[in-house]
Scaffold this active site. Structure first.
Site, PDB file in Angstrom:
ATOM      1  N   ASP A 194      31.586  49.856  58.116  1.00 20.62           N
ATOM      2  CA  ASP A 194      31.841  49.242  59.418  1.00 20.62           C
ATOM      3  C   ASP A 194      32.957  49.994  60.151  1.00 20.62           C
ATOM      4  O   ASP A 194      34.151  49.698  59.984  1.00 20.62           O
ATOM      5  CB  ASP A 194      32.225  47.767  59.196  1.00 20.62           C
ATOM      6  CG  ASP A 194      32.294  46.992  60.496  1.00 20.62           C
ATOM      7  OD1 ASP A 194      32.607  47.599  61.544  1.00 20.62           O
ATOM      8  OD2 ASP A 194      32.046  45.772  60.460  1.00 20.62           O
ATOM      9  N   TYR A 242      26.373  42.264  37.508  1.00 19.70           N
ATOM     10  CA  TYR A 242      27.679  42.478  38.155  1.00 19.70           C
ATOM     11  C   TYR A 242      28.745  42.677  37.085  1.00 19.70           C
ATOM     12  O   TYR A 242      29.543  43.612  37.134  1.00 19.70           O
ATOM     13  CB  TYR A 242      28.040  41.293  39.054  1.00 19.70           C
ATOM     14  CG  TYR A 242      29.409  41.438  39.696  1.00 19.70           C
ATOM     15  CD1 TYR A 242      29.592  42.270  40.795  1.00 19.70           C
ATOM     16  CD2 TYR A 242      30.522  40.763  39.188  1.00 19.70           C
ATOM     17  CE1 TYR A 242      30.843  42.426  41.382  1.00 19.70           C
ATOM     18  CE2 TYR A 242      31.774  40.911  39.762  1.00 19.70           C
ATOM     19  CZ  TYR A 242      31.933  41.740  40.863  1.00 19.70           C
ATOM     20  OH  TYR A 242      33.177  41.895  41.425  1.00 19.70           O
ATOM     21  N   LYS A 262      31.285  45.996  36.185  1.00 19.54           N
ATOM     22  CA  LYS A 262      32.745  45.942  36.104  1.00 19.54           C
ATOM     23  C   LYS A 262      33.243  46.307  34.698  1.00 19.54           C
ATOM     24  O   LYS A 262      34.331  46.861  34.543  1.00 19.54           O
ATOM     25  CB  LYS A 262      33.238  44.564  36.545  1.00 19.54           C
ATOM     26  CG  LYS A 262      32.966  44.299  38.026  1.00 19.54           C
ATOM     27  CD  LYS A 262      33.613  45.374  38.908  1.00 19.54           C
ATOM     28  CE  LYS A 262      33.369  45.207  40.379  1.00 19.54           C
ATOM     29  NZ  LYS A 262      34.066  46.226  41.197  1.00 19.54           N
TER      30      LYS A 262
HETATM   31  N1  NAP Z   1      36.754  38.812  45.617  1.00 22.09           N
HETATM   32  C1  NAP Z   1      36.632  38.623  44.317  1.00 22.09           C
HETATM   33  O1  NAP Z   1      36.527  37.481  43.833  1.00 22.09           O
HETATM   34  C2  NAP Z   1      36.623  39.807  43.401  1.00 22.09           C
HETATM   35  C3  NAP Z   1      36.879  39.587  42.047  1.00 22.09           C
HETATM   36  C4  NAP Z   1      36.877  40.673  41.187  1.00 22.09           C
HETATM   37  C5  NAP Z   1      36.643  41.929  41.669  1.00 22.09           C
HETATM   38  N2  NAP Z   1      36.395  42.130  43.005  1.00 22.09           N
HETATM   39  C6  NAP Z   1      36.111  43.488  43.446  1.00 22.09           C
HETATM   40  O2  NAP Z   1      36.987  43.826  44.501  1.00 22.09           O
HETATM   41  C7  NAP Z   1      36.403  44.857  45.276  1.00 22.09           C
HETATM   42  C8  NAP Z   1      36.581  44.527  46.749  1.00 22.09           C
HETATM   43  O3  NAP Z   1      35.809  43.390  47.067  1.00 22.09           O
HETATM   44  P1  NAP Z   1      36.323  42.241  48.031  1.00 22.09           P
HETATM   45  O4  NAP Z   1      36.453  41.031  47.212  1.00 22.09           O
HETATM   46  O5  NAP Z   1      37.476  42.697  48.812  1.00 22.09           O
HETATM   47  O6  NAP Z   1      35.014  42.021  48.934  1.00 22.09           O
HETATM   48  P2  NAP Z   1      34.697  42.323  50.450  1.00 22.09           P
HETATM   49  O7  NAP Z   1      35.679  41.683  51.350  1.00 22.09           O
HETATM   50  O8  NAP Z   1      33.259  42.002  50.603  1.00 22.09           O
HETATM   51  O9  NAP Z   1      34.923  43.899  50.562  1.00 22.09           O
HETATM   52  C9  NAP Z   1      34.008  44.826  50.097  1.00 22.09           C
HETATM   53  C10 NAP Z   1      34.300  46.144  50.751  1.00 22.09           C
HETATM   54  O10 NAP Z   1      33.348  47.112  50.298  1.00 22.09           O
HETATM   55  C11 NAP Z   1      32.736  47.720  51.427  1.00 22.09           C
HETATM   56  N3  NAP Z   1      31.356  48.075  51.138  1.00 22.09           N
HETATM   57  C12 NAP Z   1      30.321  47.242  50.811  1.00 22.09           C
HETATM   58  N4  NAP Z   1      29.198  47.941  50.684  1.00 22.09           N
HETATM   59  C13 NAP Z   1      29.517  49.245  50.939  1.00 22.09           C
HETATM   60  C14 NAP Z   1      28.780  50.442  50.992  1.00 22.09           C
HETATM   61  N5  NAP Z   1      27.460  50.466  50.747  1.00 22.09           N
HETATM   62  N6  NAP Z   1      29.420  51.601  51.289  1.00 22.09           N
HETATM   63  C15 NAP Z   1      30.749  51.584  51.556  1.00 22.09           C
HETATM   64  N7  NAP Z   1      31.507  50.496  51.517  1.00 22.09           N
HETATM   65  C16 NAP Z   1      30.892  49.333  51.226  1.00 22.09           C
HETATM   66  C17 NAP Z   1      32.794  46.670  52.526  1.00 22.09           C
HETATM   67  O11 NAP Z   1      32.798  47.277  53.816  1.00 22.09           O
HETATM   68  P3  NAP Z   1      31.533  47.525  54.782  1.00 22.09           P
HETATM   69  O12 NAP Z   1      30.686  46.298  54.730  1.00 22.09           O
HETATM   70  O13 NAP Z   1      32.179  47.804  56.100  1.00 22.09           O
HETATM   71  O14 NAP Z   1      30.846  48.750  54.234  1.00 22.09           O
HETATM   72  C18 NAP Z   1      34.170  46.075  52.281  1.00 22.09           C
HETATM   73  O15 NAP Z   1      35.155  46.862  52.873  1.00 22.09           O
HETATM   74  C19 NAP Z   1      34.957  44.973  44.821  1.00 22.09           C
HETATM   75  O16 NAP Z   1      34.831  46.097  43.953  1.00 22.09           O
HETATM   76  C20 NAP Z   1      34.738  43.703  44.044  1.00 22.09           C
HETATM   77  O17 NAP Z   1      33.738  43.846  43.060  1.00 22.09           O
HETATM   78  C21 NAP Z   1      36.397  41.096  43.872  1.00 22.09           C
END
Ligand code: NAP
Length: 278
Positions: A47, A163, A167
């Site tokens: 984005d 998922y 991880k």
């Molecule tokens: N939130 C939780 O509960 C949680 C827990 C454990 C681990 N995590 C991990 O934390 C990390 C960040 O996630 P978040 O929780 O911050 O979620 P989020 O707000 O959905 O952020 C995900 C990010 O990844 C980007 N993204 C998604 N698809 C993509 C693609 N095809 N190419 C490039 N960028 C892409 C999105 O941006 P665009 O849509 O603009 O591309 C966004 O910036 C992830 O690896 C997730 O697995 C999250």
């Protein structure tokens, strides 16, 4: 996100931090915090408008340079552009391998094409980016790689196995890279968030309000804890875990198995004659 103002930085740049998935959630808060520490930024996600807005704000508020590198990391050509940037730009001192997605549902019921995209984004992309950074950082004998895994690496029963598997891969890759790159002066950290208040939940089809509030951490607190863990030299940071000795015990038990996992002979329980039927 908490955007509490900090005066524009007059500190010398710490180099450039390249953050994937910087357009929202955890990645956007890393961008904020690293800018305030004095890093210039390369912000990667799909984005472009959101990335530009964040870059503009951080340039104004923190006085750093922030560049947008729009890329879909599931697209091989886009991914290659980010790899090339990591290899070619000697100012990059920190990679935050953060972009990720989740897919809800059992393996039998989940959208299998979405699962494939998730594996490309959560496994293939961070692997190729870590490889590019590893080469560049090892050659310079300096650099930091932060890989965002998840506590679900440890508890596959609590969410989808696919998922969780992606991880667990990130955790294992990180553990191995620490051994590989540590002696070459490169720091590698795995961050294991628990459930964190970001868009990933709604995007994956599991609404945030379905989760018990007591399990949910705010994203600012999560990133601040992860950076505190990095500052303290932690190899693996589990932000919500108070009893860190429990993690250390698990690691000790895992390592203790090492000498017994690959031997010439099967264990005796597999070679004993079966007991005669009564
Ligand atoms: N939130 C939780 O509960 C949680 C827990 C454990 C681990 N995590 C991990 O934390 C990390 C960040 O996630 P978040 O929780 O911050 O979620 P989020 O707000 O959905 O952020 C995900 C990010 O990844 C980007 N993204 C998604 N698809 C993509 C693609 N095809 N190419 C490039 N960028 C892409 C999105 O941006 P665009 O849509 O603009 O591309 C966004 O910036 C992830 O690896 C997730 O697995 C999250």
């Amino acid at each position: 996100m908490n955007t509490a103002a900090a005066s524009p930085s007059t500190r010398p740049s710490l180099g450039v931090a390249l953050i994937t998935g910087a357009s929202s959630g955890i990645g956007a808060v890393y961008a904020d915090r690293l800018a305030r520490r004095g890093y210039d930024l390369v912000l990667v996600a799909r984005d472009g408008a959101r990335l530009s807005a964040l870059a503009g704000r951080l340039q104004r508020e923190a006085g750093v340079q922030a560049e947008v590198l729009q890329a879909d990391l599931t697209d091989r050509a886009d991914l290659a552009r980010v790899e090339q940037r990591l290899q070619a730009d000697a100012r990059i001192t920190l990679l935050v391998n953060n972009a990720g997605m989740a897919v809800s549902g059992t393996l039998a019921t989940a959208d299998i094409d979405a699962v494939e995209r998730m594996i490309a984004l959560n496994v293939l992309a961070p692997t190729r980016l870590a490889a590019a950074a590893a080469k560049a950082f090892a050659a310079r004998k300096a650099g930091t790689l932060v890989n965002i895994a998840s506590v679900l690496a440890l508890v596959p029963e609590m969410f989808s196995g696919t998922y969780s598997g992606t991880k667990a891969y990130v955790l294992n890759l990180t553990r191995s890279l620490q051994q590989e790159l540590g002696p070459q002066g490169v720091r590698v950290q795995a961050v294991m968030p628990g459930a964190t208040r970001t868009e990933i939940w709604d995007r994956s089809g599991t609404p945030l309000h379905h989760l018990p509030q007591a399990m949910l951490m705010d994203v600012d607190a999560l990133v601040d804890a992860a950076l505190a863990g990095l500052d303290q030299g932690e190899a693996v940071t589990i932000p919500s875990l108070e009893a860190v000795h429990e993690w250390n015990a698990l690691e000790d038990a895992r390592r203790a198995l090492g000498p017994f996992l690959s031997l010439q002979q099967p264990a005796t329980r597999y070679t004993r004659a079966p007991a005669a039927a009564a």
